[in-house]
Design an enzyme around this catalytic site. Structure first.
Site, short mmCIF file in Angstrom:
data_model
loop_
_atom_site.label_atom_id
_atom_site.label_comp_id
_atom_site.label_asym_id
_atom_site.label_seq_id
_atom_site.Cartn_x
_atom_site.Cartn_y
_atom_site.Cartn_z
N TYR A 89 0.82 -1.22 0.00
CA TYR A 89 0.00 0.00 0.00
C TYR A 89 0.85 1.27 0.00
O TYR A 89 0.79 2.07 -0.93
CB TYR A 89 -0.96 -0.01 1.18
CG TYR A 89 -1.87 1.20 1.19
CD1 TYR A 89 -2.87 1.33 0.23
CD2 TYR A 89 -1.71 2.22 2.12
CE1 TYR A 89 -3.70 2.45 0.20
CE2 TYR A 89 -2.54 3.34 2.09
CZ TYR A 89 -3.53 3.45 1.14
OH TYR A 89 -4.33 4.56 1.11
N HIS A 167 -11.04 4.78 -9.29
CA HIS A 167 -11.47 6.03 -8.67
C HIS A 167 -10.45 7.16 -8.82
O HIS A 167 -10.68 8.25 -8.31
CB HIS A 167 -11.76 5.79 -7.18
CG HIS A 167 -12.95 4.91 -6.95
ND1 HIS A 167 -14.22 5.41 -6.73
CD2 HIS A 167 -13.08 3.56 -6.92
CE1 HIS A 167 -15.07 4.41 -6.56
NE2 HIS A 167 -14.40 3.27 -6.68
N ASP A 374 -6.99 15.38 -10.41
CA ASP A 374 -7.89 14.71 -9.47
C ASP A 374 -8.84 13.81 -10.25
O ASP A 374 -9.36 14.22 -11.30
CB ASP A 374 -8.69 15.73 -8.67
CG ASP A 374 -9.01 15.24 -7.26
OD1 ASP A 374 -8.90 14.02 -7.04
OD2 ASP A 374 -9.35 16.07 -6.40
N LEU A 378 -15.19 14.96 -5.12
CA LEU A 378 -16.57 15.00 -4.65
C LEU A 378 -16.85 16.21 -3.77
O LEU A 378 -18.01 16.56 -3.56
CB LEU A 378 -16.88 13.71 -3.89
CG LEU A 378 -16.82 12.43 -4.74
CD1 LEU A 378 -17.11 11.21 -3.88
CD2 LEU A 378 -17.79 12.48 -5.91
N LYS A 381 -19.01 18.67 -5.49
CA LYS A 381 -20.44 18.31 -5.54
C LYS A 381 -21.09 18.48 -4.16
O LYS A 381 -22.26 18.89 -4.07
CB LYS A 381 -20.59 16.88 -6.04
CG LYS A 381 -20.12 16.69 -7.47
CD LYS A 381 -20.37 15.27 -7.98
CE LYS A 381 -19.94 15.14 -9.43
NZ LYS A 381 -20.24 13.81 -9.99
#
Length: 731
Positions: A89, A167, A374, A378, A381
């Protein structure tokens, strides 16, 4: 009963261990909210890491966590050690994929140890979900941490519905090609039936990389790959619109939030909300705000930038340095422009509750979102939804994924400080009626395309994609019990095996002369020939001299030049028909003209045909010139007995009477074979399949329409099947 299995790096439940017990806390927002309605169904499961190192757990802890998460949360925990978390990770995901996919090539590290850890953890995820996969399950895999997982599942469960969503951005080919393990990652992703991205820019970049690196073209964003098709689409992720837009009071707000609300009475507030990351353009944002204060002094003491930065990767030197740079820039701006009663930039390095953030949004005149790159963003929004009075304005960089959806916002270049400064002024000065008009359009869009709509649309598209897979041919399973083909092979005494060469026994190479047989292939063919019941035939479009040089010493038959030449083991070549080369000069002139105009293309001259290869060309140019050349050749050859054969990245001109079906017919004439086997990968082999009797075992390699009875994925699978034949012969 079929179910949905969600797979992501992190579970929507986090587990913590204290001295006395284990604690479980649910995640809110984002993915957890979007998939909530599906996940709460009894026939769903979510697999991922529960957020706690296995080094901190004993065997009993793991059993307890596993039982609790399965029974109470419909979750399957995948335990990772500290070393795995660090290497997979923090290492490969955050030091290789994250910077490269966000165009920070100078920050990208290439480390074979972290790559090996990435492969190992992806395999660990597969091994964990393998026991719970059942026929007709739907599996939806999320994000860049698990890009190898789709293919792992596909190999064992070829009929499973597999979706993948990225994503973060997918970079342009010029950036992606820098990745050392670029083809492995692409093949991993191409195990999915449906691959989703936030924007069509990312879709185009992905398909461009697939075309250039894997040689696969798309038609309306659909790629025929191996024995199935892969649909690639854009699904812009939404938010929980109802949650952010609902009216709420001040109960439960922190003191800071209440003080912030009070401060809005005296100044216009600009808010910026991000986590600490170099992709977010935070130093650039502060410099742009400084430019705004220099350029528009009339706003001094009338405006304030509230910079909210959530801590991220604390202790990592690069991120600590970034925080220090932000602090120094904030201090410099405040020192230069601040007064006793006014501090232009307020820096909050901490996390806030969702309710506090909504209060910040609702009481800010402008949201400043200027990431250098990016995937979606979000926050933009969320701000629009929270401003249910339609009077807030968004200033956003064009390199955020959401910019393609939110065109009514003030869109700027993240690197142009002057443009950002002008954008801030435009947003602050915009009349209320214009703000309301723009925001109403934005609200309609994001309220309809909310996070639940996003999840519904993706899963419906995945269902439609897999339902529309027209796969009429049986895919031979060469990993399990003997197939019908193998059983027939064992039970027969007089066999003939027609084997195409390029794309069937060997993979495609940049130039034709590089596709020489390796030792493994030569050994397989030699072992097949050793069984006296076998007649092994290499049937190829290659010139006879080349294929004889490569395989002529083996005890096999060769049919070359698409059926024109036939050679028995150790014998002389004989022509199967009479042809001439009177046409070559006029055709060669046309091919040379297009070769000169098309960098990377080349002409291969065969004894009785000419081939124009464009495998090494830029795909768009190659496809364009191929179409032009084909039209030019058609106009020349329409009065001749010539045909234009279109193969894999090649156009070949030859006598129409020459084809593999004719060659196979010559071999079988007067013979009484009780096992007839034919295999090929492109439409030049369809003549072979058509010439074989109905009870023959014909196999198409890869995707695409075919007259063959069976299908296999790649030349590697063909080699495996032939090895199985050898093993059966030896027994």
């Amino acid at each position: 009963m079929s179910k949905i299995i969600f797979v992501s790096n992190r579970l929507p439940v986090t587990v913590k261990k204290n001295e006395s017990d284990l604690q479980y806390s649910k995640s809110i927002g984002g993915l957890a909210t979007g998939l909530k309605s599906y996940h709460e169904q009894g026939d769903s499961l979510w697999a991922g890491w529960p957020g706690i190192s296995s080094n901190d757990l004993n065997e009993q802890d793991e059993k307890e966590i596993d039982q609790e998460l399965r029974e109470e949360y419909n979750c399957l925990p995948i335990f990772l050690s500290e070393e795995e978390i660090e290497q997979y990770y923090h290492g490969f995901c955050n030091e290789t994929i994250w910077p490269l996919f966000h165009y920070f090539t100078n920050a990208t590290e290439y480390n074979t140890d972290t790559w090996e850890a990435y492969k190992k953890v992806n395999q660990k995820f597969f091994d964990s979900i393998d026991p719970v996969i059942e026929p007709n399950d739907t599996i939806w895999i999320h994000d860049y941490q698990l890009m190898l997982l789709p293919q792992m599942i596909r190999e064992k469960y070829p009929d499973t519905k597999i979706g993948f969503f990225l994503h973060i951005p997918f970079p342009s080919f010029e950036i992606y090609r820098l990745l050392i393990w670029r083809e492995e990652i692409l093949r991993g992703l191409m195990g999915a039936n449906l691959i989703g991205f936030h924007t069509y820019d990312y879709v185009r970049h992905f398909l461009s990389s697939v075309r250039r690196l894997l040689g696969k073209e798309h038609n309306l964003y659909k790629v025929n790959y191996e024995t199935y098709s892969v649909q690639v689409e854009a699904f812009p992720m939404g938010i929980d619109y109802e949650y952010f837009s609902k009216s709420s009071g001040q109960d439960g707000l922190s003191n800071e939030a209440l003080e912030f609300i009070e401060s809005t009475k005296s100044v216009q507030n600009i808010i910026s909300v991000d986590r600490l990351d170099y992709t977010k353009g935070l130093p650039e944002r502060i410099k742009a705000f400084k430019q705004f204060l220099i350029k528009y002094p009339e706003y001094h003491e009338k405006v304030r930038l509230n910079l909210i930065v959530a801590p991220s990767r604390v202790g990592v030197e690069a991120y600590d340095n970034l925080k220090r740079e932000i602090e120094e820039l904030v201090s410099a701006v405040n020192g230069q422009f601040g007064t006793l009663s006014w501090m232009p930039v307020w820096f909050f390095f901490r996390t806030f509750t969702q309710d506090d953030l909504i209060a910040f949004y609702r009481n800010s005149d402008v949201l400043l979102v200027t990431p250098l790159r990016d995937g979606m963003n979000l926050v933009a929004k969320e701000y629009i939804a929270a401003r249910n009075d339609y009077k807030g304005m968004l200033v956003m960089s064009e390199t955020a994924g959401a910019a393609s959806e939110l065109g009514e916002a003030v869109i700027v270049n993240a690197n142009d400080y002057g443009a950002i400064a002008a954008g801030i002024k435009t947003a602050l000065d915009m009349p209320d009626h214009e703000k309301i008009e723009r925001n109403k359009m934005l609200h309609r869009r994001i309220s309809r395309y909310n996070v639940k709509f996003w999840a519904d649309e993706f899963l419906e598209a995945l269902k439609n994609t897999t339902d529309s897979q027209v796969e009429t041919k049986d895919v031979i399973d060469i990993k399990s019990e003997p197939s019908n083909v193998e059983k027939a092979y064992v039970d027969s005494n007089k066999r003939v095996l027609f084997l195409d060469y390029d794309g069937t026994l060997v993979g495609f190479k940049p130039t034709p002369d590089q596709a020489k047989p390796d030792e493994e292939l030569r050994q397989i063919l030699s072992d097949l020939c050793a069984d006296k019941r076998n007649t092994v035939v290499i049937i190829t479009g290659r010139d006879r001299d080349v294929i004889e040089k490569w395989l002529g010493d083996l005890d096999l038959h060769i049919i070359a030049s698409h059926g024109l030449w036939l050679r028995e083991p150790g014998g002389e070549w004989r022509m199967t028909m009479s042809v001439d080369n009177d046409w070559k000069e006029s055709i060669r002139h046309v091919l040379e003209m297009y070769t000169d105009r098309t960098p990377g293309s080349l002409i291969e001259e065969k004894e009785y045909s000419l081939a124009w290869h464009y495998r090494q060309c830029e795909p768009e140019i190659g496809a364009l010139k191929r179409n032009e050349l084909r039209e030019a050749l058609l106009s020349i050859t329409q009065s001749m007995s010539l045909g234009i054969l279109e193969g894999n990245k090649v156009l070949e001109i030859k006598d129409t009477r020459m084809n593999k079906g004719h060659g196979a017919h010559q071999m079988m004439q007067g013979k009484d074979y009780d096992f007839i086997f034919g295999v090929g990968d492109d439409h030049t082999d369809e003549d072979l399949f058509d010439a074989l009797p109905e009870d023959a075992f014909s196999i198409k390699v890869g995707a695409g329409s075919t007259h063959a009875n069976y299908r296999l994925q790649s030349f590697r699978n063909i080699r495996q099947l032939l090895k199985r034949f050898v093993d059966m012969s030896n027994k």
